[in-house]
Each structure stands twice: as structure tokens, then as C-alpha cells.
Design a protein around this motif. Structure first.
Motif, PDB file in Angstrom:
ATOM      1  N   ARG B   9       0.622  -1.393  -0.002  1.00 50.24           N
ATOM      2  CA  ARG B   9      -0.069   0.208   0.152  1.00 50.24           C
ATOM      3  C   ARG B   9       0.859   1.338  -0.062  1.00 50.24           C
ATOM      4  O   ARG B   9       0.449   2.392  -0.522  1.00 50.24           O
ATOM      5  CB  ARG B   9      -0.835  -0.141   1.180  1.00 50.24           C
ATOM      6  CG  ARG B   9      -2.035  -1.149   1.154  1.00 50.24           C
ATOM      7  CD  ARG B   9      -2.996  -0.746   0.171  1.00 50.24           C
ATOM      8  NE  ARG B   9      -3.763   0.670   0.232  1.00 50.24           N
ATOM      9  CZ  ARG B   9      -4.460   0.789   0.995  1.00 50.24           C
ATOM     10  NH1 ARG B   9      -5.161  -0.176   1.722  1.00 50.24           N
ATOM     11  NH2 ARG B   9      -5.058   1.981   0.944  1.00 50.24           N
ATOM     12  N   GLN B  37      -1.550   8.371 -10.373  1.00 49.85           N
ATOM     13  CA  GLN B  37      -2.512   9.636 -10.226  1.00 49.85           C
ATOM     14  C   GLN B  37      -1.717  10.561  -9.436  1.00 49.85           C
ATOM     15  O   GLN B  37      -1.096  10.165  -8.268  1.00 49.85           O
ATOM     16  CB  GLN B  37      -3.605   9.033  -9.214  1.00 49.85           C
ATOM     17  CG  GLN B  37      -4.881  10.297  -8.874  1.00 49.85           C
ATOM     18  CD  GLN B  37      -5.865   9.762  -8.072  1.00 49.85           C
ATOM     19  OE1 GLN B  37      -6.000   8.990  -7.262  1.00 49.85           O
ATOM     20  NE2 GLN B  37      -6.971  10.085  -8.435  1.00 49.85           N
ATOM     21  N   LYS B  40      -3.980  16.463  -7.794  1.00 50.22           N
ATOM     22  CA  LYS B  40      -4.725  17.526  -8.856  1.00 50.22           C
ATOM     23  C   LYS B  40      -4.569  17.434 -10.458  1.00 50.22           C
ATOM     24  O   LYS B  40      -4.781  18.363 -11.226  1.00 50.22           O
ATOM     25  CB  LYS B  40      -4.246  19.046  -8.557  1.00 50.22           C
ATOM     26  CG  LYS B  40      -4.679  19.383  -7.028  1.00 50.22           C
ATOM     27  CD  LYS B  40      -4.410  20.732  -6.726  1.00 50.22           C
ATOM     28  CE  LYS B  40      -4.852  21.055  -5.106  1.00 50.22           C
ATOM     29  NZ  LYS B  40      -4.648  22.343  -4.703  1.00 50.22           N
ATOM     30  N   LYS B  41      -4.245  16.315 -10.903  1.00 46.53           N
ATOM     31  CA  LYS B  41      -4.172  15.932 -12.322  1.00 46.53           C
ATOM     32  C   LYS B  41      -4.947  14.864 -12.762  1.00 46.53           C
ATOM     33  O   LYS B  41      -5.319  14.034 -11.691  1.00 46.53           O
ATOM     34  CB  LYS B  41      -2.565  15.417 -12.516  1.00 46.53           C
ATOM     35  CG  LYS B  41      -1.720  16.619 -12.645  1.00 46.53           C
ATOM     36  CD  LYS B  41      -0.287  16.140 -12.988  1.00 46.53           C
ATOM     37  CE  LYS B  41       0.692  17.087 -13.006  1.00 46.53           C
ATOM     38  NZ  LYS B  41       2.225  16.453 -13.534  1.00 46.53           N
ATOM     39  N   PRO B  42      -5.337  14.707 -13.910  1.00 49.11           N
ATOM     40  CA  PRO B  42      -6.290  13.377 -14.372  1.00 49.11           C
ATOM     41  C   PRO B  42      -5.473  12.334 -14.120  1.00 49.11           C
ATOM     42  O   PRO B  42      -4.473  12.179 -14.158  1.00 49.11           O
ATOM     43  CB  PRO B  42      -6.611  13.867 -15.814  1.00 49.11           C
ATOM     44  CG  PRO B  42      -6.234  15.218 -15.995  1.00 49.11           C
ATOM     45  CD  PRO B  42      -5.209  15.725 -14.807  1.00 49.11           C
ATOM     46  N   LEU B  43      -6.264  11.070 -13.974  1.00 52.59           N
ATOM     47  CA  LEU B  43      -5.914  10.048 -13.908  1.00 52.59           C
ATOM     48  C   LEU B  43      -5.054   9.674 -15.362  1.00 52.59           C
ATOM     49  O   LEU B  43      -5.415  10.005 -16.358  1.00 52.59           O
ATOM     50  CB  LEU B  43      -7.023   8.986 -13.661  1.00 52.59           C
ATOM     51  CG  LEU B  43      -7.262   8.588 -12.309  1.00 52.59           C
ATOM     52  CD1 LEU B  43      -8.503   7.496 -12.543  1.00 52.59           C
ATOM     53  CD2 LEU B  43      -6.381   7.990 -11.576  1.00 52.59           C
ATOM     54  N   GLU B  56      -2.151  -1.628 -24.687  1.00 47.76           N
ATOM     55  CA  GLU B  56      -1.531  -0.247 -24.812  1.00 47.76           C
ATOM     56  C   GLU B  56      -0.573   0.015 -23.893  1.00 47.76           C
ATOM     57  O   GLU B  56      -0.397  -0.226 -22.827  1.00 47.76           O
ATOM     58  CB  GLU B  56      -2.880   0.740 -24.509  1.00 47.76           C
ATOM     59  CG  GLU B  56      -4.070   0.516 -25.227  1.00 47.76           C
ATOM     60  CD  GLU B  56      -5.305   1.644 -24.576  1.00 47.76           C
ATOM     61  OE1 GLU B  56      -6.485   0.873 -24.709  1.00 47.76           O
ATOM     62  OE2 GLU B  56      -5.095   2.616 -24.070  1.00 47.76           O
ATOM     63  N   LEU B  88       0.480   8.227  -6.716  1.00 47.73           N
ATOM     64  CA  LEU B  88      -0.270   7.117  -6.292  1.00 47.73           C
ATOM     65  C   LEU B  88      -0.472   6.366  -7.539  1.00 47.73           C
ATOM     66  O   LEU B  88      -1.039   6.773  -8.541  1.00 47.73           O
ATOM     67  CB  LEU B  88      -1.714   7.302  -5.870  1.00 47.73           C
ATOM     68  CG  LEU B  88      -2.638   6.589  -5.413  1.00 47.73           C
ATOM     69  CD1 LEU B  88      -2.262   5.535  -3.853  1.00 47.73           C
ATOM     70  CD2 LEU B  88      -4.195   7.003  -4.910  1.00 47.73           C
ATOM     71  N   LEU B  90      -2.541   3.377  -9.327  1.00 54.79           N
ATOM     72  CA  LEU B  90      -3.873   2.493  -9.161  1.00 54.79           C
ATOM     73  C   LEU B  90      -4.016   1.301 -10.283  1.00 54.79           C
ATOM     74  O   LEU B  90      -3.686   1.578 -11.283  1.00 54.79           O
ATOM     75  CB  LEU B  90      -4.862   3.278  -9.545  1.00 54.79           C
ATOM     76  CG  LEU B  90      -5.169   4.549  -8.385  1.00 54.79           C
ATOM     77  CD1 LEU B  90      -6.189   5.480  -8.706  1.00 54.79           C
ATOM     78  CD2 LEU B  90      -5.845   3.868  -7.167  1.00 54.79           C
ATOM     79  N   HIS B  98     -12.266  -1.283 -21.452  1.00 55.58           N
ATOM     80  CA  HIS B  98     -12.789  -0.062 -21.421  1.00 55.58           C
ATOM     81  C   HIS B  98     -14.045   0.161 -20.778  1.00 55.58           C
ATOM     82  O   HIS B  98     -14.672   1.055 -21.295  1.00 55.58           O
ATOM     83  CB  HIS B  98     -12.442   0.642 -22.772  1.00 55.58           C
ATOM     84  CG  HIS B  98     -10.788   0.831 -22.892  1.00 55.58           C
ATOM     85  ND1 HIS B  98     -10.098   1.376 -22.188  1.00 55.58           N
ATOM     86  CD2 HIS B  98     -10.368   0.562 -24.011  1.00 55.58           C
ATOM     87  CE1 HIS B  98      -8.901   1.684 -22.535  1.00 55.58           C
ATOM     88  NE2 HIS B  98      -9.059   0.923 -24.021  1.00 55.58           N
ATOM     89  N   GLN B 101     -14.767   0.139 -14.796  1.00 54.69           N
ATOM     90  CA  GLN B 101     -13.647  -0.227 -13.958  1.00 54.69           C
ATOM     91  C   GLN B 101     -13.856  -0.423 -12.602  1.00 54.69           C
ATOM     92  O   GLN B 101     -14.347   0.527 -11.999  1.00 54.69           O
ATOM     93  CB  GLN B 101     -12.536   0.469 -14.412  1.00 54.69           C
ATOM     94  CG  GLN B 101     -12.285   0.427 -15.912  1.00 54.69           C
ATOM     95  CD  GLN B 101     -11.054   1.413 -16.411  1.00 54.69           C
ATOM     96  OE1 GLN B 101     -10.255   1.857 -15.756  1.00 54.69           O
ATOM     97  NE2 GLN B 101     -10.959   1.646 -17.481  1.00 54.69           N
ATOM     98  N   PHE B 103     -11.361  -0.476  -9.084  1.00 50.39           N
ATOM     99  CA  PHE B 103     -10.232  -0.126  -8.949  1.00 50.39           C
ATOM    100  C   PHE B 103      -9.621  -0.581  -7.518  1.00 50.39           C
ATOM    101  O   PHE B 103     -10.409  -0.816  -6.596  1.00 50.39           O
ATOM    102  CB  PHE B 103     -10.095   1.652  -8.556  1.00 50.39           C
ATOM    103  CG  PHE B 103      -9.967   2.304 -10.038  1.00 50.39           C
ATOM    104  CD1 PHE B 103     -11.397   2.494 -10.465  1.00 50.39           C
ATOM    105  CD2 PHE B 103      -8.873   2.722 -10.499  1.00 50.39           C
ATOM    106  CE1 PHE B 103     -11.196   3.102 -11.700  1.00 50.39           C
ATOM    107  CE2 PHE B 103      -8.925   3.423 -11.603  1.00 50.39           C
ATOM    108  CZ  PHE B 103     -10.072   3.699 -12.422  1.00 50.39           C
ATOM    109  N   GLY B 104      -8.325  -0.891  -7.416  1.00 51.41           N
ATOM    110  CA  GLY B 104      -7.608  -1.125  -6.210  1.00 51.41           C
ATOM    111  C   GLY B 104      -7.511  -0.026  -5.347  1.00 51.41           C
ATOM    112  O   GLY B 104      -7.369   0.859  -5.991  1.00 51.41           O
ATOM    113  N   PRO B 105      -7.037  -0.211  -4.008  1.00 48.15           N
ATOM    114  CA  PRO B 105      -6.736   1.063  -3.306  1.00 48.15           C
ATOM    115  C   PRO B 105      -5.425   1.569  -3.646  1.00 48.15           C
ATOM    116  O   PRO B 105      -5.369   2.978  -3.034  1.00 48.15           O
ATOM    117  CB  PRO B 105      -6.673   0.215  -2.018  1.00 48.15           C
ATOM    118  CG  PRO B 105      -6.258  -1.126  -2.158  1.00 48.15           C
ATOM    119  CD  PRO B 105      -6.819  -1.509  -3.461  1.00 48.15           C
TER     120      PRO B 105
END
Lengths: 109, 112
Positions: B9, B37, B40-43, B56, B88, B90, B98, B101, B103-105
Motif C-alpha cells: 500500500r 494519479q 490535482k491531475k487527471p488519472l 496499450e 499513487l 492504481l 474499457h 472499471q 479499482f484497487g486501493p
């Protein structure tokens, strides 16, 4: 380029209603997702819209207008546990997911 | 619990270390994903596997190396990372590529 816009942060009061907006410019459209992410935890799926209109699921509703490139997530009867980030994601014509930066929602008593 | 687990973790590593992140999904899904992640940014989608095959690789530096031995397990091997790689990480899975989804922690990675 492809872009998703959401407000960075919003504040609302417990028991009230809040609307989180998401606008997108993508190469095609194959659906829009909303996810909730509590601090330090995994994003969890909230809703999926592919047709125009409102999808209601308990206290949460999600709206989509494809012609306007616009969606919103509506949260009613806000609870303290609703404090989280809300992520908007759009699937483009190639089925790639384009993610917004998320909206941090702060609920005050 | 989303049915997707990640270990460790938390991870702190130096720039010369080699470490691996592990992800396991118990949902019978066919597709698995690695995301980065940052605040303040997109994944940022890094890698996608569908039926164990990589579909991909979004211009990810070679210091990140994925491995998918079967549809339930996904690894991210890390070596000679940079401080800007602190984030982080993920893992997610979906029944079909697609789609919704799970997600894990996440693994909180700090590179010193």
C-alpha cells in the motif's frame, strides 16, 4: 486535443443539494462515467450515461447532453460521508477513457 | 472492498532501487489497467492488458515495466525511478475492455 473540465473544488452544506459539472471535448463519444474517490481510497463507480437525459440512482443523479458536451452529477440530501473527489471520464470513439482531474467536494455541517 | 487488491500500500524507494507493485483481481475480469494519479491531475493511463495481452502502452518510460502472467494478476516492475515518479499507482480491472472499471486501493509511491 481531448479535454475534460471540472471545477477543482466545491463546498456545500449537509442536507443540501449540489451539482458538479463536467464539460468535454473529445474525438467522438461512447459514454460518460462518474466515479467517487474518498481520500486515500480507490475510485468507485457511480454512474454511466450514453444517451441524453437524466439517470437517477438514489440520492445521486447524472445528466448528459451530448450536443452540448456536458454532464452533471447531482447529489441530494448531502451527508458528511459524501465528502470526496468526483471524477468525470469520457470514452472516445476509440473507446479510450479520457479522465478529468476531479472535483473535490467539501461538506460542512 | 472492490475485489481488486494491491500490494504494497505504501512504498518508499531510492532512485537506484528495483521494486515491484502487485495487483490481483478476484472478479473474473478480462482486462486490467495501471494508472498513475498525481495530485490535482487527471488519472494517467499507463498500460492496458486484455486477456493477458498488452493492448496499450501510453508513452510510458522504460523504467516502468508491466507484466501480466494471467488474467487475474498484474505487476509493475520499477527500476531507476525519478522523484517525479512519486504518485499513487492504481490498478483497475473490467469485464470487457474499457467498460466500467473496478479499482484497487493503490500503492502510494515515494521516490527519494
Amino acid at each position: 486535443g481531448q479535454n475534460i473540465d471540472q471545477p477543482t473544488e466545491m463546498t456545500a452544506t449537509e442536507g443540501a443539494i449540489v451539482q458538479i459539472n463536467c464539460t468535454y471535448q473529445t474525438s467522438g463519444f461512447n459514454g460518460l462515467f462518474w466515479y467517487q474517490q474518498h481520500a486515500g481510497e480507490a475510485p468507485t463507480f457511480l454512474s454511466y450515461n450514453v444517451l441524453d437525459g437524466l439517470e437517477e440512482k438514489g440520492r445521486f443523479s447524472s445528466f448528459l447532453s451530448r450536443s452540448k458536451g456536458y454532464s452533471y452529477l447531482l447529489l441530494k440530501e448531502l451527508q458528511m460521508k459524501d465528502s470526496a473527489s468526483y471524477l468525470c471520464a469520457v470514452r472516445d470513439r476509440d473507446y479510450q477513457l479520457i479522465w478529468g482531474a476531479g472535483t473535490k467536494l467539501i461538506i460542512k455541517p | 472492498e472492490t475485489g481488486v487488491t494491491q500490494t504494497p500500500r505504501h512504498l518508499v524507494m531510492g532512485m537506484t532501487n528495483k521494486k515491484s507493485l502487485k495487483c490481483e483481481q478476484h472478479l473474473g475480469h478480462n482486462a486490467m489497467y495501471w494508472y498513475k494519479q498525481s495530485a490535482k491531475k487527471p488519472l494517467e493511463l499507463m498500460f492496458v492488458y486484455n486477456f493477458k495481452e498488452q493492448t496499450e502502452n501510453n508513452s510510458v518510460p522504460s523504467r516502468f515495466s508491466p507484466e501480466c502472467p494471467n488474467s487475474s494478476h498484474l505487476f509493475l516492475h520499477l527500476h531507476t525511478l525519478q522523484p517525479e515518479d512519486s504518485a499513487l499507482y492504481l490498478c483497475a480491472s473490467s469485464q470487457e475492455l474499457h467498460n466500467e472499471q473496478f479499482f484497487g486501493p493503490g500503492t502510494r509511491l515515494t521516490v527519494l
